[in-house]
Design an enzyme around this catalytic site. Structure first.
Site, PDB file in Angstrom:
ATOM      1  N   GLU A 164       0.843  -1.206   0.000  1.00  0.00           N
ATOM      2  CA  GLU A 164       0.000   0.000   0.000  1.00  0.00           C
ATOM      3  C   GLU A 164       0.872   1.246   0.000  1.00  0.00           C
ATOM      4  O   GLU A 164       1.872   1.303   0.702  1.00  0.00           O
ATOM      5  CB  GLU A 164      -0.850   0.053   1.279  1.00  0.00           C
ATOM      6  CG  GLU A 164      -1.651  -1.189   1.511  1.00  0.00           C
ATOM      7  CD  GLU A 164      -2.445  -1.135   2.814  1.00  0.00           C
ATOM      8  OE1 GLU A 164      -2.322  -0.132   3.562  1.00  0.00           O
ATOM      9  OE2 GLU A 164      -3.181  -2.090   3.060  1.00  0.00           O
ATOM     10  N   LYS A 183       2.176   4.616   1.305  1.00  0.00           N
ATOM     11  CA  LYS A 183       2.123   5.238   2.634  1.00  0.00           C
ATOM     12  C   LYS A 183       1.744   6.698   2.410  1.00  0.00           C
ATOM     13  O   LYS A 183       2.556   7.515   1.983  1.00  0.00           O
ATOM     14  CB  LYS A 183       3.473   5.117   3.333  1.00  0.00           C
ATOM     15  CG  LYS A 183       3.445   5.609   4.752  1.00  0.00           C
ATOM     16  CD  LYS A 183       4.700   5.174   5.501  1.00  0.00           C
ATOM     17  CE  LYS A 183       4.676   5.594   6.954  1.00  0.00           C
ATOM     18  NZ  LYS A 183       4.645   7.033   7.156  1.00  0.00           N
ATOM     19  N   ASP A 202       0.940  10.476   2.904  1.00  0.00           N
ATOM     20  CA  ASP A 202       1.589  11.430   3.790  1.00  0.00           C
ATOM     21  C   ASP A 202       0.556  12.428   4.309  1.00  0.00           C
ATOM     22  O   ASP A 202       0.348  13.492   3.739  1.00  0.00           O
ATOM     23  CB  ASP A 202       2.699  12.154   3.017  1.00  0.00           C
ATOM     24  CG  ASP A 202       3.736  12.735   3.955  1.00  0.00           C
ATOM     25  OD1 ASP A 202       3.615  12.519   5.177  1.00  0.00           O
ATOM     26  OD2 ASP A 202       4.661  13.405   3.462  1.00  0.00           O
ATOM     27  N   TYR A 214      -7.195   2.487   5.695  1.00  0.00           N
ATOM     28  CA  TYR A 214      -6.171   1.465   5.475  1.00  0.00           C
ATOM     29  C   TYR A 214      -6.211   0.314   6.482  1.00  0.00           C
ATOM     30  O   TYR A 214      -5.451  -0.627   6.358  1.00  0.00           O
ATOM     31  CB  TYR A 214      -4.768   2.062   5.382  1.00  0.00           C
ATOM     32  CG  TYR A 214      -4.318   2.902   6.568  1.00  0.00           C
ATOM     33  CD1 TYR A 214      -4.232   2.372   7.848  1.00  0.00           C
ATOM     34  CD2 TYR A 214      -3.973   4.233   6.389  1.00  0.00           C
ATOM     35  CE1 TYR A 214      -3.824   3.143   8.915  1.00  0.00           C
ATOM     36  CE2 TYR A 214      -3.551   5.018   7.448  1.00  0.00           C
ATOM     37  CZ  TYR A 214      -3.481   4.461   8.717  1.00  0.00           C
ATOM     38  OH  TYR A 214      -3.072   5.220   9.773  1.00  0.00           O
ATOM     39  N   LYS A 256      10.575   3.446   3.192  1.00  0.00           N
ATOM     40  CA  LYS A 256      10.488   4.877   2.914  1.00  0.00           C
ATOM     41  C   LYS A 256      11.160   5.246   1.577  1.00  0.00           C
ATOM     42  O   LYS A 256      12.160   4.651   1.194  1.00  0.00           O
ATOM     43  CB  LYS A 256      11.156   5.682   4.044  1.00  0.00           C
ATOM     44  CG  LYS A 256      10.565   5.432   5.420  1.00  0.00           C
ATOM     45  CD  LYS A 256       9.153   5.962   5.559  1.00  0.00           C
ATOM     46  CE  LYS A 256       9.096   7.446   5.785  1.00  0.00           C
ATOM     47  NZ  LYS A 256       9.315   7.877   7.148  1.00  0.00           N
ATOM     48  N   CYS A 265      17.330  46.571 -13.840  1.00  0.00           N
ATOM     49  CA  CYS A 265      17.519  45.241 -14.407  1.00  0.00           C
ATOM     50  C   CYS A 265      18.997  44.852 -14.311  1.00  0.00           C
ATOM     51  O   CYS A 265      19.869  45.617 -14.747  1.00  0.00           O
ATOM     52  CB  CYS A 265      17.065  45.242 -15.863  1.00  0.00           C
ATOM     53  SG  CYS A 265      17.475  43.728 -16.730  1.00  0.00           S
ATOM     54  N   CYS A 321      20.295  44.757 -18.227  1.00  0.00           N
ATOM     55  CA  CYS A 321      20.399  45.922 -19.122  1.00  0.00           C
ATOM     56  C   CYS A 321      20.344  47.255 -18.383  1.00  0.00           C
ATOM     57  O   CYS A 321      20.517  48.305 -18.997  1.00  0.00           O
ATOM     58  CB  CYS A 321      19.315  45.876 -20.188  1.00  0.00           C
ATOM     59  SG  CYS A 321      17.669  46.245 -19.564  1.00  0.00           S
ATOM     60  N   CYS A 358      11.378  44.034 -15.903  1.00  0.00           N
ATOM     61  CA  CYS A 358      12.363  44.930 -16.491  1.00  0.00           C
ATOM     62  C   CYS A 358      11.661  45.695 -17.610  1.00  0.00           C
ATOM     63  O   CYS A 358      10.962  45.119 -18.430  1.00  0.00           O
ATOM     64  CB  CYS A 358      13.524  44.108 -17.052  1.00  0.00           C
ATOM     65  SG  CYS A 358      14.457  44.993 -18.310  1.00  0.00           S
ATOM     66  N   CYS A 381      16.717  44.859 -23.790  1.00  0.00           N
ATOM     67  CA  CYS A 381      17.355  44.050 -22.749  1.00  0.00           C
ATOM     68  C   CYS A 381      17.864  42.743 -23.349  1.00  0.00           C
ATOM     69  O   CYS A 381      17.077  41.946 -23.863  1.00  0.00           O
ATOM     70  CB  CYS A 381      16.351  43.770 -21.638  1.00  0.00           C
ATOM     71  SG  CYS A 381      16.981  42.658 -20.384  1.00  0.00           S
TER      72      CYS A 381
HETATM   73  S1  IVH Z   1      -0.865   0.978   8.773  1.00  0.00           S
HETATM   74  C1  IVH Z   1      -0.436  -1.025  12.629  1.00  0.00           C
HETATM   75  N1  IVH Z   1      -1.089   1.814   6.303  1.00  0.00           N
HETATM   76  O1  IVH Z   1       1.911   5.883   8.615  1.00  0.00           O
HETATM   77  C2  IVH Z   1      -0.497  -0.350  11.347  1.00  0.00           C
HETATM   78  N2  IVH Z   1      -0.293   3.330   7.941  1.00  0.00           N
HETATM   79  O2  IVH Z   1       3.867   5.080  11.290  1.00  0.00           O
HETATM   80  C3  IVH Z   1      -0.487   1.100  11.445  1.00  0.00           C
HETATM   81  N3  IVH Z   1       0.157   5.583   7.082  1.00  0.00           N
HETATM   82  O3  IVH Z   1       0.665   7.154  11.465  1.00  0.00           O
HETATM   83  C4  IVH Z   1      -0.589   1.882  10.257  1.00  0.00           C
HETATM   84  N4  IVH Z   1      -0.419   5.183   5.004  1.00  0.00           N
HETATM   85  O4  IVH Z   1      -1.020   7.216   9.633  1.00  0.00           O
HETATM   86  C5  IVH Z   1      -0.720   2.129   7.562  1.00  0.00           C
HETATM   87  N5  IVH Z   1      -1.374   2.426   4.092  1.00  0.00           N
HETATM   88  C6  IVH Z   1      -1.024   2.742   5.335  1.00  0.00           C
HETATM   89  C7  IVH Z   1      -0.581   4.026   5.685  1.00  0.00           C
HETATM   90  C8  IVH Z   1      -0.206   4.283   7.009  1.00  0.00           C
HETATM   91  C9  IVH Z   1       0.022   6.093   5.863  1.00  0.00           C
HETATM   92  C10 IVH Z   1       0.653   6.334   8.271  1.00  0.00           C
HETATM   93  C11 IVH Z   1      -0.185   6.126   9.479  1.00  0.00           C
HETATM   94  C12 IVH Z   1       0.766   6.044  10.648  1.00  0.00           C
HETATM   95  C13 IVH Z   1       2.100   6.023  10.000  1.00  0.00           C
HETATM   96  C14 IVH Z   1       2.860   4.801  10.453  1.00  0.00           C
END
Ligand code: IVH
Length: 680
Positions: free
Chosen positions: A121, A123, A125, A233, A321, A415, A418, A433, A439
């Protein structure tokens, strides 16, 4: 006038219920299925109809009515919520070895060496959130806080359209805690910051901070105006039955009306996880939202239970990450660049830093207001952000680290190229400018634009060469290009005999062009390729265009008062008329054509939609070529669509077109169509 409960006629009550169900279904199609069936305007009309009914009969209002998303009373503080089950965080991985080691640990613990099934999945932000549903009704929304206790943000989560106020269907558990991420898609973030900049307000440094700031509002009416979304999620506390696989739980959540990220995939084994990471990593910058990694989760719930937790993180999941998109570095200097239209842009010279996958040593500071807003000085430590293809930006200053010898940034009054005065036009944030084509910087940019591929397409006349030609005084204006000789070129750096000959040939070839390309090549402000083409079609000849007044210009497709003003102004200026004359005298010609009546174009009255990826053309090229033949190109499929052009990877639009029995063609079909009509 509001009427009392007793007065609600049965048919009104039934209508309100039907409207609510219909709105809920459209929301589900829009967010959970990503497959809207009606345009936004139609949704708004249904919502207004329900609002009117509820205004007449307030007793009709239910807490889950889509009209009740925004609470009108600000809170004085957020209440504390104790999570029924702790909200955990994830361990991080930073390399492929870390993923192999994670997979090894999982297998060792399970004492089974066969491939593990993982859910992969993105992650997201944003901000973690817990949503509690009782008997299908949303009763509480909470932040993660310290994992044990968070803040009650029910009022705020209710304003987010992708969060259902009531679950769909009936087979949901009696108590269901949904967990997920609230985030701000990039486009919404950019729009929000743009508005803040225009209003002179503080901007947000990134979409994550914007999401956090928007959720932290005690007045939910502010949250409601922010473009937030939520993807589920996982689940937390549950009373009732749920499927035995994580991916099936997500599918169930989707069915109950929650949005689930569409990139999620189930794979077998660690290598497939790594492949997924690489593949999505490549597409990361094209996603509509920021992600900072990939989460891999053991998919089977029984195995998850067997694996359990260490400290605050599960043993069955890990976050791999991506390289950071923000880093700290030093602002060493600021230089001012002058663009084609004279815009003076401050450019930050940075101590090189590796961010977002590349080494960055320059960043734009946009304009004078931006420098003030950031309060940045030369010598400061700054946070640089590079998200994908976006130009690196300085998002904030670490003022604590300001050295004693930090210097203020002085915006030039003249400028730097020029020496002409730099002017601020009232109502514009950009300083310009005043030198125009006097120029050299503006001249260089104008020549580069003239020679570019979409303009006169002078092969071999790159940026470096233009700079040399102007710096050495060999050319002053575009027309001078056509008087260059072999001798002129022979003295230039990196210019062999063969390249000189090729360039002269390319120059000769470029003399025969089209009216549209010629108009574009002139570099009139706000006149891009598409506008140039519309102008060419409308007027048919340069003389007609040059003598058109602003009101006539506004008759042209997609030309508003601003563009009309710039076009008229361009041709009013003596030096521009002279430049055009000189080009004509140098032998530049274009095919003049009778003005085109758009209604008589071969594809007039037809609406096309493009979807999926095209291989031979870019989307923009396909769109422009269709438009040039009179077609309309729309963004979504509806009953009014005549043709869908579908390339590989086409999804919901293709499905919709099939449902509506819209004619579908592939890229080859499109190319055939274009070549058939463009030849005429
Ligand atoms: S699972 C036990 N799935 O990442 C499982 N977290 O440190 C806990 N996050 O604060 C989280 N996308 O908010 C999971 N697809 C995803 C996620 C996700 C973002 C964030 C979540 C948490 C941090 C994990």
């Amino acid at each position: 006038m509001a009427k009392s409960a007793a007065a609600i006629p049965a048919e009104v009550s039934a209508e309100a219920q039907a409207l609510r169900a219909e709105l809920q279904e459209h929301n589900y199609r829009y967010y959970a299925l990503d497959d809207p069936q009606i345009p936004d305007a139609e949704y708004d009309r249904l919502l207004q109809k329900l609002q009117r009914l509820e205004a007449d009969y307030p007793d009709l209002i239910t807490p889950d009515s889509p009209t009740q998303r925004v609470g009108q009373t600000p809170l004085s503080a957020f209440a504390t919520v104790t999570h029924e089950l702790p909200m955990l965080s994830l361990d991080n991985a930073f390399s492929e070895e870390d993923i192999w080691a994670f997979d090894r640990r999982v297998k060792d613990r399970l004492q089974d060496d066969s491939d593990i099934e993982y859910a992969c999945e993105p992650k997201l932000d944003g901000i973690a959130v817990s949503l509690l549903y009782q008997d299908g009704m949303l009763v509480r929304g909470a932040t993660r806080g310290d994992g044990t206790q968070g803040e009650d943000i029910t009022q705020n989560v209710r304003t987010i359209d992708s969060i259902p106020l009531r679950l769909r269907g009936r087979d949901y558990p009696a108590v269901l805690e949904v967990r997920g991420e609230i985030y701000m898609p990039r486009a919404g973030f950019e729009r929000l910051n743009e508005k803040a900049r225009e209003a002179g307000d503080k901007t947000f440094v990134n979409p994550r901070n914007a999401a956090a700031g928007s959720l932290r509002q005690l007045d939910a009416r502010i949250t409601a105006r922010r473009p937030l979304e939520m993807c589920a999620y996982s689940i937390g506390y549950v009373e009732g039955e749920v499927p035995g696989r994580h991916s099936d739980i997500l599918e169930a959540l989707r069915g109950w009306g929650l949005k689930i990220n569409r990139e999620i995939q189930v794979v077998q084994g660690a290598q497939a996880c790594i492949d997924y990471y690489r593949e999505l990593g490549e597409r990361r910058t094209g996603l509509a939202y920021d992600i900072d990694g990939i989460v891999f989760k053991v998919n089977r719930r029984d195995l998850q239970e067997e694996l359990g937790f260490v400290a605050r993180a599960p043993r069955w999941a890990i976050a791999y990450k991506f390289p950071a998109q923000e880093e700290m570095t030093e602002l060493q200097d600021v230089e001012f660049q002058v663009g084609r239209t004279g815009a003076v842009t401050p450019v930050a010279r940075l101590k090189p830093v590796f961010v977002g996958g590349v080494t960055v040593s320059n960043a734009t500071l946009h304009n004078r207001d931006e420098i003030q807003r950031l309060g940045v000085m030369i010598g400061d430590s700054v946070i640089v952000r590079r998200a994908g293809d976006v130009i690196p930006q300085i998002v904030s200053v670490v003022t604590d680290k300001r050295p004693d010898n930090a210097r203020a940034i002085e915006f030039p009054e003249h400028c730097p190229v020029c020496g002409s005065p730099v002017e601020m036009v009232p109502g514009e944030i950009v300083a310009r400018c005043d030198g125009g084509l006097i120029c050299p910087a503006q001249r260089k940019q104008a020549i580069k634009h003239f020679a570019s591929r979409k303009a006169l397409d002078i092969d071999g006349l790159g940026d470096k060469l233009v700079e040399q030609l102007v710096d050495k005084g060999l050319i002053q204006a575009v027309a001078d290009l056509y008087h260059l000789t072999r001798e002129d070129l022979s003295g230039l750096e990196r210019m062999g005999e063969k390249s000189a000959e090729n360039l002269l040939e390319a120059l000769e070839k470029s003399k025969n062009t089209t009216l549209a390309k010629f108009i574009y090549a002139l570099g009139i402000r706000e006149v891009g390729e598409a506008t140039a083409r519309n102008l060419a079609q409308h007027y048919g000849s340069l003389d007609e265009l040059a003598s058109a007044d602003e009101s006539s210009l506004q008759q042209v497709d997609n030309v508003g008062p601003v563009v009309a003003h710039f076009v008229a102004e361009f041709f009013e200026q003596e030096h521009n008329r002279e430049a055009v004359d000189k080009l004509r005298k140098a032998g530049v010609t274009w095919t003049e054509q009778a003005p085109v009546d758009r209604d008589s174009l071969p594809l007039a009255g037809l609406t096309y939609v493009l979807t999926g990826s095209l291989e031979q053309l870019t989307r923009d090229q396909a769109k422009e070529r269709l438009q040039a033949l009179g077609a309309k190109v729309a963004g979504s499929v509806s009953k009014k669509t005549d043709y869908l052009v579908a390339g590989p990877g086409a999804g919901s639009k293709l499905k919709k077109a099939e449902e509506l029995e819209v004619d579908i063609m592939d890229e080859a079909g499109l190319l055939e169509l274009l070549s058939q009509w463009e030849a005429e």
